[in-house]
Scaffold this active site. Structure first.
Site, PDB file in Angstrom:
ATOM      1  N   ARG A 241       0.839  -1.307   0.027  1.00 42.80           N
ATOM      2  CA  ARG A 241       0.012  -0.075   0.008  1.00 42.80           C
ATOM      3  C   ARG A 241       0.860   1.293  -0.149  1.00 42.80           C
ATOM      4  O   ARG A 241       0.585   2.253  -0.770  1.00 42.80           O
ATOM      5  CB  ARG A 241      -1.208  -0.141   1.332  1.00 42.80           C
ATOM      6  CG  ARG A 241      -2.249  -0.801   0.779  1.00 42.80           C
ATOM      7  CD  ARG A 241      -3.121  -1.132   2.048  1.00 42.80           C
ATOM      8  NE  ARG A 241      -4.221  -2.008   1.494  1.00 42.80           N
ATOM      9  CZ  ARG A 241      -5.043  -2.910   2.222  1.00 42.80           C
ATOM     10  NH1 ARG A 241      -4.927  -2.655   3.487  1.00 42.80           N
ATOM     11  NH2 ARG A 241      -6.081  -3.628   1.511  1.00 42.80           N
ATOM     12  N   GLN A 336      -8.532  21.526 -14.649  1.00 43.05           N
ATOM     13  CA  GLN A 336      -9.316  22.795 -14.417  1.00 43.05           C
ATOM     14  C   GLN A 336      -8.518  23.884 -14.757  1.00 43.05           C
ATOM     15  O   GLN A 336      -8.992  25.078 -15.360  1.00 43.05           O
ATOM     16  CB  GLN A 336      -9.770  22.808 -13.012  1.00 43.05           C
ATOM     17  CG  GLN A 336     -10.630  24.148 -12.664  1.00 43.05           C
ATOM     18  CD  GLN A 336     -12.076  23.881 -13.187  1.00 43.05           C
ATOM     19  OE1 GLN A 336     -12.473  22.771 -13.414  1.00 43.05           O
ATOM     20  NE2 GLN A 336     -12.635  24.988 -13.362  1.00 43.05           N
ATOM     21  N   GLU A 363      -6.396  -2.479  -4.722  1.00 45.82           N
ATOM     22  CA  GLU A 363      -5.731  -2.684  -3.563  1.00 45.82           C
ATOM     23  C   GLU A 363      -6.540  -2.009  -2.324  1.00 45.82           C
ATOM     24  O   GLU A 363      -5.741  -1.628  -1.262  1.00 45.82           O
ATOM     25  CB  GLU A 363      -4.368  -1.952  -3.442  1.00 45.82           C
ATOM     26  CG  GLU A 363      -3.468  -2.517  -2.719  1.00 45.82           C
ATOM     27  CD  GLU A 363      -2.254  -3.349  -3.259  1.00 45.82           C
ATOM     28  OE1 GLU A 363      -2.396  -3.917  -4.623  1.00 45.82           O
ATOM     29  OE2 GLU A 363      -1.370  -3.643  -2.912  1.00 45.82           O
ATOM     30  N   THR A 365     -10.283  -0.217  -1.609  1.00 41.15           N
ATOM     31  CA  THR A 365     -10.905   0.890  -1.963  1.00 41.15           C
ATOM     32  C   THR A 365     -10.558   1.899  -0.779  1.00 41.15           C
ATOM     33  O   THR A 365     -10.192   1.562   0.247  1.00 41.15           O
ATOM     34  CB  THR A 365     -12.425   1.125  -1.946  1.00 41.15           C
ATOM     35  OG1 THR A 365     -12.959   0.693  -0.801  1.00 41.15           O
ATOM     36  CG2 THR A 365     -12.803   0.147  -3.127  1.00 41.15           C
TER      37      THR A 365
HETATM   38  C1  FAD Z   1      -7.610  -1.600 -12.328  1.00 39.07           C
HETATM   39  C2  FAD Z   1      -7.645  -2.600 -11.127  1.00 39.07           C
HETATM   40  C3  FAD Z   1      -6.918  -3.570 -10.966  1.00 39.07           C
HETATM   41  C4  FAD Z   1      -7.098  -4.425  -9.880  1.00 39.07           C
HETATM   42  N1  FAD Z   1      -6.176  -5.499  -9.674  1.00 39.07           N
HETATM   43  C5  FAD Z   1      -6.382  -6.496  -8.879  1.00 39.07           C
HETATM   44  C6  FAD Z   1      -5.484  -7.666  -8.686  1.00 39.07           C
HETATM   45  O1  FAD Z   1      -4.469  -7.782  -9.212  1.00 39.07           O
HETATM   46  N2  FAD Z   1      -5.805  -8.454  -7.867  1.00 39.07           N
HETATM   47  C7  FAD Z   1      -7.051  -8.687  -6.977  1.00 39.07           C
HETATM   48  O2  FAD Z   1      -7.205  -9.715  -6.413  1.00 39.07           O
HETATM   49  N3  FAD Z   1      -7.978  -7.609  -7.237  1.00 39.07           N
HETATM   50  C8  FAD Z   1      -7.570  -6.326  -7.893  1.00 39.07           C
HETATM   51  N4  FAD Z   1      -8.630  -5.400  -8.145  1.00 39.07           N
HETATM   52  C9  FAD Z   1     -10.034  -5.539  -7.380  1.00 39.07           C
HETATM   53  C10 FAD Z   1      -9.805  -4.390  -6.282  1.00 39.07           C
HETATM   54  O3  FAD Z   1      -8.804  -4.682  -5.262  1.00 39.07           O
HETATM   55  C11 FAD Z   1     -11.323  -4.265  -5.952  1.00 39.07           C
HETATM   56  O4  FAD Z   1     -11.975  -3.771  -7.049  1.00 39.07           O
HETATM   57  C12 FAD Z   1     -11.501  -3.588  -4.695  1.00 39.07           C
HETATM   58  O5  FAD Z   1     -11.036  -4.201  -3.525  1.00 39.07           O
HETATM   59  C13 FAD Z   1     -12.873  -3.403  -4.382  1.00 39.07           C
HETATM   60  O6  FAD Z   1     -13.680  -4.555  -4.557  1.00 39.07           O
HETATM   61  P1  FAD Z   1     -15.140  -4.450  -5.391  1.00 39.07           P
HETATM   62  O7  FAD Z   1     -14.715  -3.743  -6.817  1.00 39.07           O
HETATM   63  O8  FAD Z   1     -15.762  -5.724  -5.575  1.00 39.07           O
HETATM   64  O9  FAD Z   1     -16.102  -3.578  -4.694  1.00 39.07           O
HETATM   65  P2  FAD Z   1     -17.047  -3.783  -3.527  1.00 39.07           P
HETATM   66  O10 FAD Z   1     -16.446  -4.512  -2.380  1.00 39.07           O
HETATM   67  O11 FAD Z   1     -18.340  -4.444  -4.066  1.00 39.07           O
HETATM   68  O12 FAD Z   1     -17.431  -2.300  -3.215  1.00 39.07           O
HETATM   69  C14 FAD Z   1     -18.214  -1.438  -3.771  1.00 39.07           C
HETATM   70  C15 FAD Z   1     -18.126  -0.003  -3.344  1.00 39.07           C
HETATM   71  O13 FAD Z   1     -18.758  -0.105  -1.659  1.00 39.07           O
HETATM   72  C16 FAD Z   1     -17.801   0.286  -0.718  1.00 39.07           C
HETATM   73  N5  FAD Z   1     -17.711  -0.482   0.304  1.00 39.07           N
HETATM   74  C17 FAD Z   1     -17.480  -2.146   0.453  1.00 39.07           C
HETATM   75  N6  FAD Z   1     -17.760  -2.284   1.641  1.00 39.07           N
HETATM   76  C18 FAD Z   1     -17.817  -1.293   2.484  1.00 39.07           C
HETATM   77  C19 FAD Z   1     -17.949  -0.988   3.808  1.00 39.07           C
HETATM   78  N7  FAD Z   1     -17.804  -2.163   4.552  1.00 39.07           N
HETATM   79  N8  FAD Z   1     -18.135   0.287   4.301  1.00 39.07           N
HETATM   80  C20 FAD Z   1     -17.958   1.339   3.458  1.00 39.07           C
HETATM   81  N9  FAD Z   1     -17.764   1.051   1.938  1.00 39.07           N
HETATM   82  C21 FAD Z   1     -17.901  -0.017   1.678  1.00 39.07           C
HETATM   83  C22 FAD Z   1     -16.535   0.079  -1.371  1.00 39.07           C
HETATM   84  O14 FAD Z   1     -15.489   1.106  -0.909  1.00 39.07           O
HETATM   85  C23 FAD Z   1     -16.772   0.522  -3.007  1.00 39.07           C
HETATM   86  O15 FAD Z   1     -16.957   1.981  -3.026  1.00 39.07           O
HETATM   87  C24 FAD Z   1      -8.312  -4.576  -9.276  1.00 39.07           C
HETATM   88  C25 FAD Z   1      -9.266  -3.433  -9.353  1.00 39.07           C
HETATM   89  C26 FAD Z   1      -8.952  -2.379 -10.293  1.00 39.07           C
HETATM   90  C27 FAD Z   1     -10.228  -1.645 -10.530  1.00 39.07           C
END
Ligand code: FAD
Length: 381
Positions: A241, A336, A363, A365
């Site tokens: 991180r 901007q 990594e 959110t």
């Molecule tokens: C370009 C990219 C590369 C990536 N590379 C990898 C990789 O190499 N390996 C890997 O394993 N993953 C990877 N990821 C996945 C990434 O780590 C996940 O997208 C991220 O952890 C969020 O999971 P999700 O998208 O399922 O969102 P969700 O968990 O479904 O969350 C959706 C929204 O709700 C919010 N949220 C969820 N739970 C809570 C809570 N308890 N309280 C408040 N807010 C909450 C989140 O912040 C988010 O805004 C990658 C993602 C991207 C976009």
């Protein structure tokens, strides 16, 4: 023995040169085509950027987290997608470095360090993102091997890796205690690549689904003990991180450097731009970037020097979310400042703004990072 500061400066100089001469000329094209830059794999491997945290005995660079962050920051100043290549290699490698058997390390690490091999980190699933303990991919033991079934998504380098660090449950329903890590080699029967994502930012990075259907993996390719996967992941993410924070700092610095060059090139800000507060915006950007940088390198130093005090997961989480929020603000302001022109591809800040959004999400959110900080503070005596 070489002074540690000299070693770090050496990494900065090397990364800065590579960024300027090799990466910068490719950055716009990589973004436009959304293509994976194999030429940069070649270059990064040559300069040791793909084996930064691999121990010497396995032919890696054996450097520290601070140097890792320095390399990432320098590369991200010109291309955040290319910097991600360096980060992901370390994230995929770290569970093996931290907890793999010598046999597993021998199988994986020298190929990454010396043969331009790539590795990815497979945790996220369609129904398990932020709540990582709910992984559904199953790894069930059958004699001397495991059979893995599941689907991973949003995996960086999923379509180009030679090795896959896969996290699955060996005890379905047990959440954290059930999570176990495995290394799966490319070409293993049942391992396939699903959809490749078309992203708004970090477009040069390859992001795919990874499908595991009755994939047989020998017990020797398990990373550490059964049920140790959660802690391997946490230790890995604590180390990576700050590097994501460094990527965000580099990106923001790149945007500010561009603006300064732009205004210097046209002989300074006009009266109109002065009235709109452009110089003050530039000053705010510089301050915010320095603050983010300080936090990133404090977290890195804490890991390198094993400093006691604030729990490491708190500083790592702070550095990731603060720096990426700063990158989002700085790049949005950079667009901007340039007004309508800032929205065009004539200026790289448009690409940088799209890239910053992605860093706020992957990594873990930034909402999840805030929860890590808050929960740890509330638990402290
Ligand atoms: C370009 C990219 C590369 C990536 N590379 C990898 C990789 O190499 N390996 C890997 O394993 N993953 C990877 N990821 C996945 C990434 O780590 C996940 O997208 C991220 O952890 C969020 O999971 P999700 O998208 O399922 O969102 P969700 O968990 O479904 O969350 C959706 C929204 O709700 C919010 N949220 C969820 N739970 C809570 C809570 N308890 N309280 C408040 N807010 C909450 C989140 O912040 C988010 O805004 C990658 C993602 C991207 C976009």
């Amino acid at each position: 023995m070489e002074d540690v500061e000299q070693v770090r400066e050496g990494w900065r100089e090397k990364a800065s040169e590579v960024a300027k001469h090799i990466v910068a000329p490719r950055a716009a094209e990589i973004d436009e085509k959304g293509e994976f830059a194999w030429d940069l794999v070649e270059a990064f491997s040559k300069y040791g950027f793909l084996s930064l945290l691999i121990p010497k005995e396995y032919e890696g660079m054996d450097t520290d987290i601070t140097s890792f962050c320095i390399v990432v920051e320098e590369l991200a100043k010109v291309c955040a997608a290319s910097a991600l290549l360096v980060i992901v290699q370390t994230v995929g490698t770290m569970p093996v470095v931290l907890d793999g058997t010598n046999e597993l390390k021998e199988m994986v690490l020298p190929r990454l360090a010396k043969e331009k091999g790539l590795i990815c980190f497979c945790l996220t699933e369609p129904d398990s993102g932020s709540d990582a303990a709910s992984v559904r991919t199953k790894a069930l033991i059958e004699g001397d091997h495991y059979v893995i079934n599941g689907r991973k998504c949003f995996i960086t380098n999923g379509g180009v890796a030679d090795f896959y660090s896969v996290f699955a449950t060996t005890r379905p329903g047990k959440r954290i205690e059930g999570i176990t890590g495995f290394v799966v080699e490319k070409g293993t029967r049942g391992l396939s690549i699903g959809k490749t994502e078309e992203k708004m930012g970090i477009r040069g990075s390859n992001t795919t689904e990874v499908v595991l259907e009755d994939v047989q993996v020998p017990v020797t390719q398990r990373i550490g003990d059964e049920g140790a996967g959660w802690w391997q992941m946490m230790r890995t993410l604590n180390r990576s991180r700050p590097a994501i924070g460094a990527q965000a700092v580099g990106l923001a610095q790149g945007a500010l450097d561009y603006l300064i060059q732009f205004f210097q090139g046209k002989g300074g800000v006009t009266e109109r731009e002065d009235r709109f507060g452009v110089p003050l915006m530039l000053a705010d950007m510089a301050v915010e970037i320095e603050a983010a940088r300080a936090l990133v390198y404090k977290a890195a130093n804490m890991l390198d020097e094993k400093v006691k005090g604030t729990p490491v997961q708190v500083l790592s989480a702070m550095s990731k979310y603060f720096a990426s929020d700063v990158a989002m603000k700085v790049t949005t302001d950079a667009v901007q400042v340039l007004q309508w022109e800032g929205l065009t591809q004539r200026h790289p800040v448009e690409r940088m703004m799209r890239d910053a959004k992605v860093i706020q999400i992957f990594e873990g959110t930034n909402q999840i990072q805030r929860m890590v900080v808050a929960h740890t503070l509330l638990k402290a005596k």
